[in-house]
Design a protein around this motif. Structure first.
Motif, PDB file in Angstrom:
ATOM      1  N   TRP A  21       0.676  -1.150   0.035  1.00 11.87           N
ATOM      2  CA  TRP A  21       0.211  -0.100   0.144  1.00 11.87           C
ATOM      3  C   TRP A  21       0.867   1.155   0.030  1.00 11.87           C
ATOM      4  O   TRP A  21       0.420   2.204  -0.817  1.00 11.87           O
ATOM      5  N   ARG A  22       1.770   1.097   0.991  1.00 11.81           N
ATOM      6  CA  ARG A  22       2.743   2.439   1.055  1.00 11.81           C
ATOM      7  C   ARG A  22       3.370   2.826  -0.278  1.00 11.81           C
ATOM      8  O   ARG A  22       3.406   3.872  -0.757  1.00 11.81           O
ATOM      9  N   ILE A  23       4.113   1.805  -0.875  1.00  6.64           N
ATOM     10  CA  ILE A  23       5.061   2.007  -2.165  1.00  6.64           C
ATOM     11  C   ILE A  23       4.142   2.346  -3.495  1.00  6.64           C
ATOM     12  O   ILE A  23       4.369   3.116  -4.164  1.00  6.64           O
ATOM     13  N   LEU A  28       2.311   6.171  -7.443  1.00 11.45           N
ATOM     14  CA  LEU A  28       0.820   6.710  -8.045  1.00 11.45           C
ATOM     15  C   LEU A  28       1.130   8.204  -7.916  1.00 11.45           C
ATOM     16  O   LEU A  28       0.896   8.963  -8.861  1.00 11.45           O
ATOM     17  N   PHE A  29       1.341   8.805  -6.746  1.00  8.99           N
ATOM     18  CA  PHE A  29       1.136  10.209  -6.565  1.00  8.99           C
ATOM     19  C   PHE A  29       2.556  10.978  -6.890  1.00  8.99           C
ATOM     20  O   PHE A  29       2.622  12.143  -6.777  1.00  8.99           O
ATOM     21  N   ARG A  35       0.239  12.945 -10.032  1.00 10.31           N
ATOM     22  CA  ARG A  35       0.998  13.844  -8.983  1.00 10.31           C
ATOM     23  C   ARG A  35       0.176  15.167  -9.259  1.00 10.31           C
ATOM     24  O   ARG A  35       0.502  15.981  -8.294  1.00 10.31           O
ATOM     25  N   LYS A  36      -0.614  15.268 -10.290  1.00  8.64           N
ATOM     26  CA  LYS A  36      -0.792  16.751 -10.373  1.00  8.64           C
ATOM     27  C   LYS A  36      -1.901  17.132  -9.590  1.00  8.64           C
ATOM     28  O   LYS A  36      -2.370  18.261  -9.363  1.00  8.64           O
ATOM     29  N   ILE A  37      -2.582  16.132  -8.842  1.00 13.65           N
ATOM     30  CA  ILE A  37      -3.617  16.457  -7.802  1.00 13.65           C
ATOM     31  C   ILE A  37      -3.293  16.614  -6.527  1.00 13.65           C
ATOM     32  O   ILE A  37      -3.888  16.975  -5.703  1.00 13.65           O
ATOM     33  N   PRO A 258       8.037  16.147  -6.992  1.00 13.80           N
ATOM     34  CA  PRO A 258       7.171  15.878  -8.156  1.00 13.80           C
ATOM     35  C   PRO A 258       5.878  16.359  -8.397  1.00 13.80           C
ATOM     36  O   PRO A 258       5.028  16.026  -9.082  1.00 13.80           O
ATOM     37  N   PHE A 259       5.513  17.331  -7.165  1.00 15.94           N
ATOM     38  CA  PHE A 259       4.325  18.102  -7.402  1.00 15.94           C
ATOM     39  C   PHE A 259       4.436  19.265  -6.694  1.00 15.94           C
ATOM     40  O   PHE A 259       5.446  19.741  -5.950  1.00 15.94           O
ATOM     41  N   ARG A 260       3.342  20.298  -6.465  1.00 20.32           N
ATOM     42  CA  ARG A 260       3.432  21.547  -5.944  1.00 20.32           C
ATOM     43  C   ARG A 260       3.542  21.372  -4.305  1.00 20.32           C
ATOM     44  O   ARG A 260       2.974  20.431  -3.777  1.00 20.32           O
ATOM     45  N   PHE A 261       4.287  22.265  -3.753  1.00 23.61           N
ATOM     46  CA  PHE A 261       4.959  21.987  -2.385  1.00 23.61           C
ATOM     47  C   PHE A 261       3.874  22.308  -1.490  1.00 23.61           C
ATOM     48  O   PHE A 261       3.268  23.534  -1.643  1.00 23.61           O
TER      49      PHE A 261
END
Length: 343
Positions: A21-23, A28-29, A35-37, A258-261
Motif C-alpha cells: 500500500w505504502r509503495i 501513484l502520486f 501527481r498533478k492532484i 514531483p508536485f506542488r509543494f
C-alpha cells in the motif's frame, strides 16, 4: 524494468512498514499523472481529515536506534565528517536498558539499527540482535550498513539471526564510489557477494536485501548502470533524494519535488522513536548533533518522555502547522509529508 523484477520488488515491499500500500501510494502520486492532484483543494480536503485523525493517536511503532556513531566512511553527502558529538559505541547494558524502557510503553513492530555511524563498527552488534531475537521475537529488525566491514565471519553470524532486512548503502558504481564514500569498491562488493551467496546456499528467505544510493551530482550519470548491476543480485534497489541535514551539507540535489509543494505536520513524530548512541530521545534522525533532546531512555521510560511538556508542545506546534522548531524549520525533506500520512 522487466516484469520479473517488479514481482521481486513486490515481494520485498510486502514485508516492510506499510507493505505494498505504502509503495503503491507513493508511486501513484509521485510518478504518474496523479501527481498533478497532490495538494490541490480536492486532495487537501480528504488528506487533512486523515492527518487530523492520525494525529490523535500517538502510538509509535518504529524504533530507530543508533548503536554507534563511529563510521569508517567519509561520504560527501553526510555531515558525519563535521559532527562534534563524542564518538562511541553503545554498551550492551545500555542497549538492554533502553529497550526495557521502551518496550512496555509503545507497540513497537520495527527496530532499525541505524544512525550516524556504521552499525558493523560495533563488535557487539551480534549480541544486541540476539537479545532482541530472544526477548522480543516479534520485533522486525533492519540494519543499514555500508558493508565495508561485512567480513565472512560476520556474515555467518548475521545469517543465524532473525533479521527482516539489510540495506547496503553503496551510493555509486566503481567509477564514482571512491569519490563519494572514500572506501574500496571491490572489497565492499566482494563482501556483499559473499553474503548473498551464503544466504542462497543456506536457503534463507530473510534477511531481505536492498542496495541504495543517494542521487547527487557526483553519481547522477551512473544510476542506470547502478540499477542494472544490482537488480540482478538483491531483492530491491532504491535510489532516493538526499537530505541536506538541516543545512549542514550542500548535497547538490539533482531532482525536484514531483508536485506542488505544501508543508504538512511530520508523521515521523507520531510513528517513530529516534534514540542516539547516548540514549537520548531526539526529534528525528536529521538532528545529527543531538541538539534537541527530550529525555534519556537510560534514565526514563518512554511514557515519561512522551508525556513531557516539551514533547507535547512540539506535537501541538506541528498539529497547528507551526514549523519554527529548530531542525524542523530547516528540513528539506518535508515534501514527503504530502504523502506519508496515507500510510
Amino acid at each position: 524494468m522487466d516484469l520479473k523484477y517488479l514481482f521481486k520488488e513486490a515481494r520485498y515491499y510486502r514485508h516492510l512498514d506499510g507493505g505494498l500500500w505504502r509503495i503503491g501510494v507513493k508511486y501513484l502520486f509521485a510518478k504518474t499523472p496523479l501527481r498533478k492532484i497532490v495538494n490541490t483543494c480536492f486532495y487537501n480536503f480528504f488528506y487533512s481529515k486523515i492527518v487530523k485523525l492520525k494525529i490523535k493517536r500517538q502510538k509509535p511503532y518504529i524504533l530507530h536506534l543508533e548503536n554507534t556513531n563511529i563510521c569508517n566512511a567519509k561520504c560527501i553527502m553526510c555531515p558525519h565528517i563535521k559532527m562534534k558529538r563524542k564518538k562511541e559505541i553503545m554498551s550492551q547494558k545500555d542497549f538492554e536498558k533502553i529497550i526495557e524502557n521502551i518496550a512496555p510503553y509503545a507497540p513497537i513492530k520495527y527496530v532499525t539499527i541505524t544512525g550516524f555511524g556504521e552499525p558493523l563498527a560495533d563488535k557487539n552488534i551480534i549480541e544486541k540482535i540476539k537479545y532482541l531475537n530472544e526477548k522480543y521475537p516479534n520485533y522486525k529488525i533492519s540494519i543499514y550498513t555500508n558493508a565495508s566491514l561485512l567480513t565472512k565471519e560476520l556474515t555467518e553470524k548475521l545469517l543465524r539471526l532473525k533479521i527482516l532486512k539489510i540495506n547496503f548503502s553503496i551510493n555509486g558504481t566503481k567509477k564514482s564510489y571512491k569519490r563519494i564514500m572514500d572506501l574500496d569498491y571491490d572489497s565492499t562488493v566482494a563482501n556483499i557477494d559473499y553474503f548473498l551467496k551464503r544466504k542462497k546456499e543456506l536457503g534463507k528467505k530473510f534477511p531481505l536485501t536492498n542496495v541504495s544510493a543517494m542521487l547527487i551530482k557526483d553519481n547522477k550519470n551512473d544510476m542506470e548502470d547502478f540499477k542494472k548491476y544490482w537488480m540482478k543480485k538483491v531483492d530491491s534497489v532504491m535510489i532516493y533524494l538526499p537530505s541536506d541535514w538541516a543545512g549542514a551539507v550542500d548535497v547538490g540535489v539533482v531532482d525536484k519535488v514531483p508536485f506542488r509543494f505544501k508543508r504538512w505536520p511530520c508523521s515521523v513524530l507520531w510513528k517513530w522513536v529516534s534514540i542516539d548512541v547516548n540514549g537520548d530521545l531526539l526529534m528525528c534522525c536529521r538532528d545529527y548533533e543531538s541538539k534537541i533532546v527530550f529525555g534519556n531512555l537510560k534514565e526514563q521510560n518512554l511514557s515519561e518522555v512522551l508525556g513531557s511538556k516539551k514533547w507535547k508542545d512540539l506535537l501541538k506546534n506541528q498539529a497547528r502547522y507551526n514549523f519554527n522548531t529548530p531542525i524542523c524549520n530547516k528540513c528539506d525533506n518535508c515534501f514527503d509529508s504530502s504523502l506519508d500520512w496515507w500510510n
